[in-house]
Motif scaffolding. Structure first.
Motif, mmCIF file in Angstrom:
data_model
loop_
_atom_site.group_PDB
_atom_site.id
_atom_site.type_symbol
_atom_site.label_atom_id
_atom_site.label_comp_id
_atom_site.label_asym_id
_atom_site.label_seq_id
_atom_site.Cartn_x
_atom_site.Cartn_y
_atom_site.Cartn_z
ATOM 1 N N LEU A 68 0.825 -1.202 0.000
ATOM 2 C CA LEU A 68 0.000 0.000 0.000
ATOM 3 C C LEU A 68 0.864 1.259 0.000
ATOM 4 N N GLY A 69 1.964 1.251 0.761
ATOM 5 C CA GLY A 69 2.844 2.409 0.770
ATOM 6 C C GLY A 69 3.386 2.728 -0.614
ATOM 7 N N ALA A 70 3.681 1.685 -1.398
ATOM 8 C CA ALA A 70 4.231 1.896 -2.739
ATOM 9 C C ALA A 70 3.211 2.506 -3.692
ATOM 10 N N LEU A 71 1.907 2.279 -3.441
ATOM 11 C CA LEU A 71 0.858 2.768 -4.338
ATOM 12 C C LEU A 71 -0.072 3.760 -3.651
ATOM 13 N N LEU A 72 0.398 4.388 -2.584
ATOM 14 C CA LEU A 72 -0.489 5.243 -1.802
ATOM 15 C C LEU A 72 -1.036 6.402 -2.625
ATOM 16 N N GLU A 73 -0.220 6.966 -3.495
ATOM 17 C CA GLU A 73 -0.700 8.086 -4.311
ATOM 18 C C GLU A 73 -1.832 7.643 -5.227
ATOM 19 N N GLU A 74 -1.688 6.473 -5.870
ATOM 20 C CA GLU A 74 -2.735 5.965 -6.755
ATOM 21 C C GLU A 74 -4.005 5.628 -5.986
ATOM 22 N N VAL A 75 -3.847 5.071 -4.789
ATOM 23 C CA VAL A 75 -5.015 4.734 -3.967
ATOM 24 C C VAL A 75 -5.746 6.005 -3.555
ATOM 25 N N ARG A 76 -4.995 7.029 -3.147
ATOM 26 C CA ARG A 76 -5.626 8.291 -2.760
ATOM 27 C C ARG A 76 -6.398 8.904 -3.923
ATOM 28 N N ASP A 77 -5.797 8.905 -5.106
ATOM 29 C CA ASP A 77 -6.476 9.472 -6.271
ATOM 30 C C ASP A 77 -7.691 8.639 -6.653
ATOM 31 N N LEU A 79 -9.588 6.679 -4.813
ATOM 32 C CA LEU A 79 -10.680 6.694 -3.847
ATOM 33 C C LEU A 79 -11.070 8.106 -3.425
ATOM 34 N N GLY A 80 -10.374 9.132 -3.946
ATOM 35 C CA GLY A 80 -10.660 10.489 -3.527
ATOM 36 C C GLY A 80 -10.338 10.708 -2.065
ATOM 37 N N MET A 81 -9.238 10.153 -1.622
ATOM 38 C CA MET A 81 -8.870 10.138 -0.209
ATOM 39 C C MET A 81 -8.016 11.361 0.120
ATOM 40 N N SER A 82 -8.357 12.039 1.201
ATOM 41 C CA SER A 82 -7.572 13.190 1.626
ATOM 42 C C SER A 82 -6.296 12.729 2.306
ATOM 43 N N GLY A 83 -5.377 13.675 2.502
ATOM 44 C CA GLY A 83 -4.137 13.347 3.191
ATOM 45 C C GLY A 83 -4.384 12.908 4.621
ATOM 46 N N SER A 84 -5.382 13.505 5.279
ATOM 47 C CA SER A 84 -5.693 13.124 6.656
ATOM 48 C C SER A 84 -6.199 11.690 6.731
ATOM 49 N N VAL A 85 -7.067 11.321 5.802
ATOM 50 C CA VAL A 85 -7.582 9.948 5.786
ATOM 51 C C VAL A 85 -6.469 8.971 5.433
ATOM 52 N N ALA A 86 -5.581 9.368 4.517
ATOM 53 C CA ALA A 86 -4.442 8.511 4.199
ATOM 54 C C ALA A 86 -3.564 8.315 5.430
#
Length: 445
Positions: A68-77, A79-86
């Motif tokens: 998940l750490g390796a793809l965190l940027e793609e997951v955030r984009d 799912l529309g995830m904010s930095g706080s939720v990440a």
């Protein structure tokens, strides 16, 4: 980085028995020898299955986090995830380890350790398969918690299985287990991005593919599901603790300054480890490092734990005080964070190596748990106190990093926080490394 867990309790006691004693003596010297015999004549095929199960299971104890750490940027984009939720997402692992890990001994007494580990691997498989496809942040978090629940109980019980099946080879089997864990951690960090590209660039497939190894880890335990070790007449096969101790009143760990220092040290090193696993690839990517290279850099950081996990405990047990080691590891962490701030891309490999060395505060913490109590029962109680308290302390760190990253729009404040936390980590680690025992402090009060 890589619990409050019985797994660490067993490992710390074993480390203490196998190495040169300090001036206060070892747990083995202060307690009667182990009285539970080895399982009577386990069949060769069953032994091979256990070895295979241990290796495959250990390989699955971190990929859910580092992939998940390796793809965190793609997951955030996606799912529309904010930095706080990440940041909340990167705080879930220690929370699950704290909450679910403590249930493992009770489940093992009822169903047997192999059955619980088998169920843990099945939970990891299910969580990894479904979490990318549930279509929202809440579902992703829930499925991640399912996988982490499986990791928590398995992490507790596999060293117990090692002790039961290989009582005369605990050191070598624990080394094998540790190497497999580090291999799985670094492998997921290094190859998740290339695998995702090979699967068409879909981050969902890149995360879900790790369920294959988890599913393979279920298979060796299936023939052992009836092996509970608590049935009548199965006394020799019962999972045991590393040291048998005579009945005595529980120690009040909250009265011991050393116990508190060790608990805070454990919590701060865990904070650094989970921030590293959750955010370090993103730091490199934001600095212009390609995604695949960022994953490899995280893998380098994680794999540093393989050789140093063998070296540091041996050095620590030969010193009357472990404070100097704490300071060396802390200085490596400060240098790594400073480098990430000043030249994150230019010196990326050096910073990854330095942070890998710093993260080896984890095996040092486990070693000190075994050295700060005289009896086996004291070690077990200290381990439970230090690790349960420590994992609770570590929960806010990754979340706070996510909040600071979102609010500031850069990594200056988060890196300042990481460096600032290294100062109290060195201070409490130095205090925890003094040649004292919690029994003396608890009784003195």
């Amino acid at each position: 980085m890589m619990g409050l867990m019985a797994s660490e309790e067993t490992r710390t006691v074993d480390t203490r028995q196998a190495t040169t004693p300090t001036r206060r003596g070892t747990a083995a010297e202060a307690s009667p020898p182990e009285t539970t015999p080895r399982a009577s004549g386990p069949r060769a095929w069953a032994t091979r299955l256990v070895v295979l199960g241990i290796v495959l299971s250990a390989m699955n104890l971190r990929p859910a986090i580092t992939s998940l750490g390796a793809l965190l940027e793609e997951v955030r984009d996606g799912l529309g995830m904010s930095g706080s939720v990440a940041g909340l997402l990167t705080s879930v692992p220690p929370l699950c380890f704290a909450v679910f890990g403590v249930t493992a001994p009770r489940l093992a007494r009822r169903f047997g350790a192999p059955a619980v580990v088998c169920a843990g691997m099945a939970a990891i498989t299910a969580g990894l398969v479904i979490r990318p496809y549930l279509g929202g942040t809440a579902g992703f978090l829930a499925a991640s918690a399912l996988a982490l629940m499986g990791i928590a109980v398995s992490n507790v019980l596999m060293p117990v299985i090692v002790k039961r099946w290989f009582p005369d080879r605990v050191g070598s089997m624990t080394g094998l287990y540790s190497m497999a864990l580090a291999l799985g951690t670094s492998l997921a960090a290094a190859v998740t991005v290339p695998l995702t590209d090979a699967l068409g660039g879909d981050w969902r497939s890149g995360l879900a593919v790790w369920a294959i190894i988890a599913a393979a880890a279920v298979l060796p335990w299936l023939p052992l599901l009836r092996d509970r070790g608590t049935a009548p007449g199965a006394e020799p096969e019962r999972p045991v603790t590393a040291v048998a101790a005579p009945p005595q009143a529980p120690l009040r760990m909250a009265r011991s300054r050393t116990a508190w220092a060790l608990a805070v040290f454990f919590g701060l090193q865990a904070t650094a480890a989970y921030i590293t696993m959750g955010w370090m690839p993103q730091i490199f990517r934001d600095a212009g490092v390609p995604a695949g290279t960022a994953g490899v850099l995280l893998a380098v950081t994680m794999v540093m734990g393989v050789p140093l996990a063998f070296v540091i405990p041996r050095v620590a047990t030969r010193l009357p005080q472990q404070g100097p080691i704490v300071l060396v590891l802390g200085m490596c962490g400060l240098a790594g964070y400073t480098g990430l701030y000043l030249a994150p891309a230019g010196g990326a490999w050096a910073w990854a190596l330095l942070l890998g060395v710093s993260n080896c505060a984890f095996p040092l913490a486990l070693t000190m748990v075994g050295m700060r109590a005289r009896s086996g029962l004291g070690v077990a109680q200290l381990s439970a106190f230090a690790q349960s308290t420590g994992y609770l302390i570590s929960i806010p760190g990754p979340l706070l990093v996510g909040v600071l990253y979102q609010r500031s729009g850069g990594w200056g404040l988060p890196l300042a926080l990481m460096a600032a936390l290294m100062i109290p980590q060195m201070a409490v680690g130095f205090l925890a490394g003094r040649d004292r025992t919690v029994e003396d402090e608890a009784m003195a009060r």
